[in-house]
Write a protein that holds these residues in place. Structure first.
Motif, PDB file in Angstrom:
ATOM      1  N   ASN A  39       4.228   1.023   2.242  1.00  0.00           N
ATOM      2  CA  ASN A  39       4.169   0.347   3.543  1.00  0.00           C
ATOM      3  C   ASN A  39       5.536  -0.244   3.871  1.00  0.00           C
ATOM      4  O   ASN A  39       6.062  -1.063   3.103  1.00  0.00           O
ATOM      5  CB  ASN A  39       3.116  -0.759   3.511  1.00  0.00           C
ATOM      6  CG  ASN A  39       3.017  -1.495   4.835  1.00  0.00           C
ATOM      7  OD1 ASN A  39       3.807  -2.371   5.112  1.00  0.00           O
ATOM      8  ND2 ASN A  39       2.037  -1.119   5.636  1.00  0.00           N
ATOM      9  N   GLU A  52       0.728   5.292   0.652  1.00  0.00           N
ATOM     10  CA  GLU A  52      -0.043   6.407   1.190  1.00  0.00           C
ATOM     11  C   GLU A  52       0.856   7.625   1.288  1.00  0.00           C
ATOM     12  O   GLU A  52       1.935   7.548   1.902  1.00  0.00           O
ATOM     13  CB  GLU A  52      -0.623   6.059   2.569  1.00  0.00           C
ATOM     14  CG  GLU A  52      -1.609   4.896   2.541  1.00  0.00           C
ATOM     15  CD  GLU A  52      -2.165   4.588   3.926  1.00  0.00           C
ATOM     16  OE1 GLU A  52      -1.774   5.303   4.875  1.00  0.00           O
ATOM     17  OE2 GLU A  52      -2.971   3.651   4.031  1.00  0.00           O
ATOM     18  N   GLU A  53       0.430   8.712   0.686  1.00  0.00           N
ATOM     19  CA  GLU A  53       1.201   9.961   0.669  1.00  0.00           C
ATOM     20  C   GLU A  53       2.606   9.708   0.139  1.00  0.00           C
ATOM     21  O   GLU A  53       3.605  10.147   0.708  1.00  0.00           O
ATOM     22  CB  GLU A  53       1.255  10.578   2.075  1.00  0.00           C
ATOM     23  CG  GLU A  53      -0.117  10.950   2.630  1.00  0.00           C
ATOM     24  CD  GLU A  53      -0.030  11.560   4.024  1.00  0.00           C
ATOM     25  OE1 GLU A  53       1.100  11.625   4.559  1.00  0.00           O
ATOM     26  OE2 GLU A  53      -1.072  11.959   4.554  1.00  0.00           O
ATOM     27  N   ASP A  54       2.655   8.956  -0.957  1.00  0.00           N
ATOM     28  CA  ASP A  54       3.922   8.623  -1.642  1.00  0.00           C
ATOM     29  C   ASP A  54       4.894   7.855  -0.756  1.00  0.00           C
ATOM     30  O   ASP A  54       6.111   7.881  -0.986  1.00  0.00           O
ATOM     31  CB  ASP A  54       4.612   9.905  -2.153  1.00  0.00           C
ATOM     32  CG  ASP A  54       3.823  10.547  -3.284  1.00  0.00           C
ATOM     33  OD1 ASP A  54       3.136   9.801  -4.018  1.00  0.00           O
ATOM     34  OD2 ASP A  54       3.891  11.779  -3.423  1.00  0.00           O
ATOM     35  N   ALA A  80       0.851  -1.196   0.000  1.00  0.00           N
ATOM     36  CA  ALA A  80       0.000   0.000   0.000  1.00  0.00           C
ATOM     37  C   ALA A  80       0.883   1.242   0.000  1.00  0.00           C
ATOM     38  O   ALA A  80       1.903   1.295   0.702  1.00  0.00           O
ATOM     39  CB  ALA A  80      -0.912  -0.013   1.218  1.00  0.00           C
ATOM     40  N   ASN A  83      -1.623   1.139  -8.154  1.00  0.00           N
ATOM     41  CA  ASN A  83      -1.483   2.483  -7.618  1.00  0.00           C
ATOM     42  C   ASN A  83      -0.121   2.655  -6.932  1.00  0.00           C
ATOM     43  O   ASN A  83       0.268   1.845  -6.102  1.00  0.00           O
ATOM     44  CB  ASN A  83      -2.603   2.766  -6.615  1.00  0.00           C
ATOM     45  CG  ASN A  83      -2.562   4.184  -6.080  1.00  0.00           C
ATOM     46  OD1 ASN A  83      -2.245   5.108  -6.823  1.00  0.00           O
ATOM     47  ND2 ASN A  83      -2.876   4.340  -4.811  1.00  0.00           N
ATOM     48  N   THR A 137      -3.797  -1.167  -4.254  1.00  0.00           N
ATOM     49  CA  THR A 137      -2.416  -1.262  -3.796  1.00  0.00           C
ATOM     50  C   THR A 137      -1.505  -1.710  -4.924  1.00  0.00           C
ATOM     51  O   THR A 137      -1.948  -2.278  -5.929  1.00  0.00           O
ATOM     52  CB  THR A 137      -2.312  -2.275  -2.632  1.00  0.00           C
ATOM     53  OG1 THR A 137      -2.781  -3.549  -3.093  1.00  0.00           O
ATOM     54  CG2 THR A 137      -3.143  -1.837  -1.444  1.00  0.00           C
TER      55      THR A 137
END
Length: 490
Positions: A430, A425-427, A423, A453, A478
């Motif tokens: 995880n 998130e905000e470039d 995943a 993504n 993801t």
């Protein structure tokens, strides 16, 4: 003992009934046993606290702390209850006590396993190792503990001291089971579980025998008594025979160890002495490695010692001796340095053997499939597919083995399994999933394709870590990773 001795009109039986059994308040004892046999909040809490103290004492190799765990252990109640239920064929009592024992055992091993997982110390200490190879003496400890516990309960003298006797046989093995589960050490897990089951059944059966002797279950028919006798005999024999064989093996090893030391020492005259002796009884032939400090180095001593030992122990023996010449002054100092180096080398060999054994165990392969580079202290193994294991599990296994063999570089090459989705998130990918993907790619050495993504962000992170990766498609959700054949990456 003849049947006539057991007849009601026998003077000894009559005396026992009138002077001993008649003095026991059977109703009060049964109520007390039932009160202590069930699973309650207090029982659960004290079991957890006792298990926690026990596993910490085992990790610290502190007998005093382990004894502290026994002082608060509540295991006596349900175990004695199980024995009384067997003695009277009270199935409700048996079910209640068995549930309490099972739940107590389950929460104890899970709690101890959790403590071991978060502990920085996960080595097999002497206290732990002592509870992984049960023998007949362990069964006798459980037997004597049960006799004391059942007698104390019947005569109204139950208390902390008697509870400790029961906990001695049960709580430390439970903690070691939790340790084996947490460290995936199935040798420790199986050995301690066998010790726990041995002690549990022995205590329950012995308590049942004492209860019958004191008149509990007198309403049972002769057929019931015969069935109880058969169950007791079979249960004790089922454990006593194999544990007796283990005890014989331990005795043989102790005697063989003494003979090996005596024979090697006898080959050297004067001021020579053994610095250390290591014996591998599992190998064939038995392998003996020793360091000898001697004023005079002797030739052909290994062959002579091996020949004598083979005759004494009845098995082939291979002897490897390192003779360090000891003199005076500077020579003596040099000898001490050499002995220290030999001891260090031996410790390094043991560490290498541990790394090889643990890697082979978790990888599902034979020890010889583990590649060892002793000079550079590296161990490498290709893992066999393990049911249900993903790449994160293989990575965790490698980390656990590496923690137990400090100073070594451990490399576990996993099978080509499915890569984790990552995943973004905000470039920011995880971190755990990214670390697992990097770890797997570095070991399998295949390029990665990323789609979905944030695919470019993930590829950039992988490339920065030295992994060959490229974007293979865009989309929603993801980032999905897959293995690429080398030609696909070009």
């Amino acid at each position: 003992m003849s049947i006539a001795l057991l007849k009601p009109d026998n003077p000894l039986v009559a005396w026992w009934r009138t002077r001993v059994i008649a003095t026991v308040d059977h109703v009060d004892v049964v109520e007390k046993v039932r009160e202590d046999a069930g699973f309650t909040g207090r029982y659960a809490f004290m079991t957890l606290m006792s298990a926690g103290i026990a596993v910490l004492g085992l990790l610290l190799s502190s007998p005093a702390v382990v004894i502290g765990a026994m002082l608060i252990s509540p295991l006596m109640g349900p175990i004695i209850g199980l024995g009384f239920g067997l003695a009277t064929f009270d199935w409700d009592e048996i079910r209640t006590a068995a549930i309490a024992v099972a739940l107590g055992f389950l929460i104890a091993i899970l709690f101890t396993a959790l403590l071991v997982l978060v502990s920085p110390i996960q080595n097999v200490t002497a206290e732990i190792a002592a509870r992984t190879r049960p023998n007949l003496f362990d069964l006798l400890v459980a037997l004597f503990s049960a006799l004391a516990g059942a007698y104390a309960m019947i005569r109204g003298r139950a208390g902390t001291v008697v509870g400790v006797a029961i906990a001695t046989a049960l709580m430390p093995p439970i903690a070691v089971v939790g340790f084996g589960l947490a460290t995936w050490n199935w040798t420790v897990f199986a050995g301690s579980l066998l010790l726990f089951l041995t002690n549990l059944i022995t205590i329950a059966v012995a308590a049942a025998v004492v209860a019958r002797l004191y008149g509990f279950g007198s309403h049972l028919s002769p057929q019931h008594t015969m069935l109880q006798t058969i169950v007791v005999t079979v249960a004790l024999a089922a454990f006593a025979i194999p544990l007796g064989l283990v005890l014989v093996q331990l005795g043989w090893e102790a005697n063989t160890s003494r003979q090996i030391r005596d024979v090697i020492s006898g080959e050297f005259a004067g001021a020579a002495r053994l610095s250390q002796v290591e014996i591998d009884y599992e190998s064939d032939p038995v392998r003996v490695t020793a360091t000898v400090l001697t004023p005079r180095v002797q030739d052909d001593v290994e062959r002579r010692a091996a020949g004598v030992l083979a005759q004494l122990v009845g098995r082939p023996v291979a002897v490897e001796l390192e003779q360090i010449r000891v003199g005076t002054g500077a020579q003596a100092e040099a000898a001490q340095v050499a002995a220290a180096q030999a001891s260090s080398a031996s410790a390094a060999n043991r560490l290498a053997a541990r790394a090889q054994e643990q890697l082979a165990l978790i990888a599902g392969v034979k020890p010889e499939a583990v590649l060892l580079d002793r000079d550079n202290r590296r161990a490498v193994v290709n893992a066999a597919p393990l049911p249900g294991a993903n790449l994160a599990a293989y990575r965790a296994l490698e980390t656990r083995v590496a923690a137990g063999v400090q100073g070594w570089t451990v490399t576990l090459v996993p099978p080509v399994a499915a890569l984790p989705d990552i995943a973004v998130e905000e470039d920011q990918p995880n971190p755990d999933a990214l670390a697992t993907a990097i770890w797997a790619a570095q070991r399998i050495k295949l390029p990665l394709g990323v789609s979905g993504n944030g695919a470019q962000t993930v590829v950039d992170a992988l490339t920065e870590a030295g992994v060959d990766a490229r974007v293979t498609g865009n989309g929603n959700g993801t980032a999905r990773l897959r293995w690429l054949a080398p030609e696909e990456a070009n």
